[in-house]
Scaffold this motif. Structure first.
Motif, PDB file in Angstrom:
ATOM      1  N   ARG A 135       0.817  -1.216   0.000  1.00 12.51           N
ATOM      2  CA  ARG A 135       0.000   0.000   0.000  1.00 12.51           C
ATOM      3  C   ARG A 135       0.853   1.269   0.000  1.00 12.51           C
ATOM      4  NH1 ARG A 135      -2.165  -1.860   5.488  1.00 12.51           N
ATOM      5  NH2 ARG A 135      -0.688  -1.044   6.979  1.00 12.51           N
ATOM      6  N   HIS A 136       2.153   1.128   0.286  1.00 14.85           N
ATOM      7  CA  HIS A 136       3.063   2.269   0.278  1.00 14.85           C
ATOM      8  C   HIS A 136       3.938   2.310  -0.980  1.00 14.85           C
ATOM      9  CE1 HIS A 136       1.861   3.256   4.280  1.00 14.85           C
ATOM     10  NE2 HIS A 136       2.280   2.096   4.760  1.00 14.85           N
ATOM     11  N   LEU A 137       3.638   1.452  -1.932  1.00 16.05           N
ATOM     12  CA  LEU A 137       4.419   1.383  -3.156  1.00 16.05           C
ATOM     13  C   LEU A 137       3.582   1.827  -4.349  1.00 16.05           C
ATOM     14  CD1 LEU A 137       6.056  -2.107  -2.571  1.00 16.05           C
ATOM     15  CD2 LEU A 137       7.168   0.103  -2.330  1.00 16.05           C
ATOM     16  N   LYS A 138       4.268   2.238  -5.387  1.00 14.34           N
ATOM     17  CA  LYS A 138       3.581   2.614  -6.621  1.00 14.34           C
ATOM     18  C   LYS A 138       4.133   1.757  -7.747  1.00 14.34           C
ATOM     19  CE  LYS A 138       2.406   6.470  -9.591  1.00 14.34           C
ATOM     20  NZ  LYS A 138       2.481   7.914  -9.785  1.00 14.34           N
ATOM     21  N   GLU A 139       3.233   1.236  -8.556  1.00 17.04           N
ATOM     22  CA  GLU A 139       3.658   0.413  -9.677  1.00 17.04           C
ATOM     23  C   GLU A 139       4.247   1.300 -10.762  1.00 17.04           C
ATOM     24  OE1 GLU A 139       1.990  -3.297 -12.365  1.00 17.04           O
ATOM     25  OE2 GLU A 139       0.615  -2.202 -11.083  1.00 17.04           O
ATOM     26  N   ALA A 140       5.348   0.872 -11.355  1.00 15.80           N
ATOM     27  CA  ALA A 140       6.031   1.666 -12.376  1.00 15.80           C
ATOM     28  C   ALA A 140       5.149   1.879 -13.603  1.00 15.80           C
ATOM     29  CB  ALA A 140       7.344   1.004 -12.772  1.00 15.80           C
ATOM     30  N   GLY A 141       4.388   0.897 -13.960  1.00 17.21           N
ATOM     31  CA  GLY A 141       3.501   1.027 -15.114  1.00 17.21           C
ATOM     32  C   GLY A 141       4.229   0.770 -16.425  1.00 17.21           C
ATOM     33  N   GLU A 142       3.457   0.655 -17.492  1.00 17.28           N
ATOM     34  CA  GLU A 142       4.032   0.389 -18.809  1.00 17.28           C
ATOM     35  C   GLU A 142       4.652   1.651 -19.382  1.00 17.28           C
ATOM     36  OE1 GLU A 142       1.526  -1.727 -21.517  1.00 17.28           O
ATOM     37  OE2 GLU A 142       0.664  -2.909 -19.897  1.00 17.28           O
ATOM     38  N   GLY A 143       5.626   1.495 -20.215  1.00 20.50           N
ATOM     39  CA  GLY A 143       6.231   2.633 -20.901  1.00 20.50           C
ATOM     40  C   GLY A 143       7.405   3.258 -20.169  1.00 20.50           C
ATOM     41  N   HIS A 144       7.722   2.772 -18.987  1.00 20.09           N
ATOM     42  CA  HIS A 144       8.876   3.321 -18.261  1.00 20.09           C
ATOM     43  C   HIS A 144      10.136   2.674 -18.828  1.00 20.09           C
ATOM     44  CE1 HIS A 144      11.491   4.571 -14.981  1.00 20.09           C
ATOM     45  NE2 HIS A 144      10.556   5.445 -14.664  1.00 20.09           N
ATOM     46  N   LEU A 145      11.170   3.456 -19.053  1.00 15.25           N
ATOM     47  CA  LEU A 145      12.379   2.940 -19.692  1.00 15.25           C
ATOM     48  C   LEU A 145      13.280   2.149 -18.753  1.00 15.25           C
ATOM     49  CD1 LEU A 145      13.282   6.043 -21.862  1.00 15.25           C
ATOM     50  CD2 LEU A 145      12.121   3.948 -22.571  1.00 15.25           C
ATOM     51  N   THR A 146      13.175   2.370 -17.453  1.00 17.05           N
ATOM     52  CA  THR A 146      14.061   1.707 -16.499  1.00 17.05           C
ATOM     53  C   THR A 146      13.421   0.490 -15.836  1.00 17.05           C
ATOM     54  OG1 THR A 146      14.978   3.883 -16.005  1.00 17.05           O
ATOM     55  CG2 THR A 146      15.556   2.105 -14.499  1.00 17.05           C
ATOM     56  N   PHE A 147      12.116   0.522 -15.618  1.00 16.89           N
ATOM     57  CA  PHE A 147      11.430  -0.523 -14.852  1.00 16.89           C
ATOM     58  C   PHE A 147      10.368  -1.214 -15.694  1.00 16.89           C
ATOM     59  CE2 PHE A 147      12.765   2.822 -11.895  1.00 16.89           C
ATOM     60  CZ  PHE A 147      13.632   2.095 -11.117  1.00 16.89           C
ATOM     61  N   TYR A 148      10.023  -2.421 -15.301  1.00 19.44           N
ATOM     62  CA  TYR A 148       8.971  -3.175 -15.952  1.00 19.44           C
ATOM     63  C   TYR A 148       7.615  -2.745 -15.391  1.00 19.44           C
ATOM     64  CZ  TYR A 148      12.722  -6.183 -17.596  1.00 19.44           C
ATOM     65  OH  TYR A 148      13.854  -6.655 -18.182  1.00 19.44           O
ATOM     66  N   ALA A 149       6.552  -3.145 -16.076  1.00 17.74           N
ATOM     67  CA  ALA A 149       5.203  -2.753 -15.682  1.00 17.74           C
ATOM     68  C   ALA A 149       4.831  -3.265 -14.291  1.00 17.74           C
ATOM     69  CB  ALA A 149       4.187  -3.255 -16.699  1.00 17.74           C
ATOM     70  N   ASP A 150       5.343  -4.413 -13.887  1.00 12.75           N
ATOM     71  CA  ASP A 150       4.975  -4.968 -12.581  1.00 12.75           C
ATOM     72  C   ASP A 150       6.010  -4.680 -11.495  1.00 12.75           C
ATOM     73  OD1 ASP A 150       6.848  -6.625 -13.705  1.00 12.75           O
ATOM     74  OD2 ASP A 150       5.849  -8.493 -13.154  1.00 12.75           O
ATOM     75  N   TYR A 152       7.571  -2.290  -8.538  1.00 15.09           N
ATOM     76  CA  TYR A 152       7.042  -1.335  -7.568  1.00 15.09           C
ATOM     77  C   TYR A 152       8.171  -0.459  -7.045  1.00 15.09           C
ATOM     78  CZ  TYR A 152       2.751  -4.060  -7.475  1.00 15.09           C
ATOM     79  OH  TYR A 152       1.591  -4.689  -7.823  1.00 15.09           O
ATOM     80  N   LEU A 153       7.828   0.798  -6.760  1.00 15.00           N
ATOM     81  CA  LEU A 153       8.807   1.724  -6.188  1.00 15.00           C
ATOM     82  C   LEU A 153       8.257   2.336  -4.911  1.00 15.00           C
ATOM     83  CD1 LEU A 153       9.568   1.626  -9.322  1.00 15.00           C
ATOM     84  CD2 LEU A 153      10.820   3.685  -8.808  1.00 15.00           C
ATOM     85  N   CYS A 154       9.162   2.591  -3.964  1.00 22.93           N
ATOM     86  CA  CYS A 154       8.764   3.174  -2.679  1.00 22.93           C
ATOM     87  C   CYS A 154       8.580   4.685  -2.817  1.00 22.93           C
ATOM     88  CB  CYS A 154       9.809   2.860  -1.614  1.00 22.93           C
ATOM     89  SG  CYS A 154      11.386   3.694  -1.847  1.00 22.93           S
ATOM     90  N   GLY A 155       8.089   5.303  -1.765  1.00 21.39           N
ATOM     91  CA  GLY A 155       7.818   6.745  -1.773  1.00 21.39           C
ATOM     92  C   GLY A 155       9.048   7.600  -1.996  1.00 21.39           C
ATOM     93  N   VAL A 156      10.211   7.137  -1.607  1.00 21.14           N
ATOM     94  CA  VAL A 156      11.448   7.896  -1.809  1.00 21.14           C
ATOM     95  C   VAL A 156      11.897   7.784  -3.267  1.00 21.14           C
ATOM     96  CG1 VAL A 156      13.881   8.056  -1.146  1.00 21.14           C
ATOM     97  CG2 VAL A 156      12.154   7.616   0.593  1.00 21.14           C
ATOM     98  N   CYS A 157      11.764   6.613  -3.857  1.00 18.04           N
ATOM     99  CA  CYS A 157      12.258   6.375  -5.212  1.00 18.04           C
ATOM    100  C   CYS A 157      11.306   6.856  -6.309  1.00 18.04           C
ATOM    101  CB  CYS A 157      12.556   4.894  -5.404  1.00 18.04           C
ATOM    102  SG  CYS A 157      13.899   4.305  -4.341  1.00 18.04           S
ATOM    103  N   VAL A 158      10.018   6.946  -6.024  1.00 15.05           N
ATOM    104  CA  VAL A 158       9.043   7.368  -7.035  1.00 15.05           C
ATOM    105  C   VAL A 158       9.410   8.723  -7.645  1.00 15.05           C
ATOM    106  CG1 VAL A 158       6.655   8.159  -7.317  1.00 15.05           C
ATOM    107  CG2 VAL A 158       7.100   5.945  -6.300  1.00 15.05           C
ATOM    108  N   PRO A 159       9.600   9.782  -6.853  1.00 16.81           N
ATOM    109  CA  PRO A 159       9.924  11.065  -7.482  1.00 16.81           C
ATOM    110  C   PRO A 159      11.311  11.066  -8.150  1.00 16.81           C
ATOM    111  CG  PRO A 159       9.767  11.300  -5.076  1.00 16.81           C
ATOM    112  CD  PRO A 159       9.405   9.905  -5.424  1.00 16.81           C
ATOM    113  N   LYS A 160      12.234  10.305  -7.644  1.00 14.13           N
ATOM    114  CA  LYS A 160      13.566  10.237  -8.224  1.00 14.13           C
ATOM    115  C   LYS A 160      13.550   9.686  -9.655  1.00 14.13           C
ATOM    116  CE  LYS A 160      16.211   9.489  -3.981  1.00 14.13           C
ATOM    117  NZ  LYS A 160      17.046   8.510  -3.258  1.00 14.13           N
ATOM    118  N   HIS A 161      12.542   8.857  -9.960  1.00 11.75           N
ATOM    119  CA  HIS A 161      12.462   8.220 -11.265  1.00 11.75           C
ATOM    120  C   HIS A 161      11.295   8.744 -12.088  1.00 11.75           C
ATOM    121  CE1 HIS A 161      15.688   5.413 -10.438  1.00 11.75           C
ATOM    122  NE2 HIS A 161      15.207   5.311  -9.203  1.00 11.75           N
TER     123      HIS A 161
END
Length: 167
Positions: A135-150, A152-161
């Protein structure tokens, strides 16, 4: 051996002779059995309650190792969950744990169940490799160049990417 005569119906003259051993076995058969399934179920339910109360405080400290607060919240127990080597630092585990003939653990405490539930409801951040409740993670989603669609990134890493904010 003690023998007692019991009259079931004095008018009919029916008497039954039973030994003390027979009476004891009859009483034992009427008692509800306590077995490991009901004990495990009890501790599992307490583990679920512990998880619900302290989910935000349970932490993974190393591979297979989790820190779980005590029921009172005043202490922390170390739960090790590598398959075949499960253990907990709580007094309940120290007092009751046993292994079967094959060497498998037959006793799990509420802290183990809480850690197991936390592990099931958490995921690893694809960027920093920390483990967080989903519940504290966000899925990267499709179309991201660094991560796959499935991923997850934490609250600290989400804005960084460049994924915005965590809800």
């Amino acid at each position: 051996m003690v023998t007692a005569n019991i009259t079931e119906n004095p008018a009919a003259g029916n008497t039954e002779s039973r030994t003390a051993d027979t009476r004891d076995s009859e009483r034992a058969s009427r008692r509800p059995e306590t077995n490991t399934v009901s004990t495990a179920n009890f501790r599992c339910k307490r583990g679920i309650a512990l998880y619900k109360r302290y989910a935000e405080k349970i932490r993974r400290s190393a591979p297979h190792t989790y820190l779980v607060p005590s029921q009172s919240g005043k202490g922390i127990y170390l739960v090790y969950m590598k398959e075949g080597e499960e253990c907990c630092s709580c007094p309940d585990y120290a007092k009751h744990h046993e292994k079967d003939e094959e060497g498998n653990e037959t006793f799990f405490c509420k802290h183990y169940f809480a850690a197991r539930l936390w592990k099931a409801r958490s995921a690893e951040c694809a960027a920093c490799k920390g483990r967080y409740l989903t519940r504290h993670l966000k899925e990267a989603g499709e179309g991201h160049l660094t991560f796959y669609a499935d991923d997850y990134l934490c609250g600290v890493c989400v804005p960084k990417h460049g994924l915005g904010e965590v809800a």
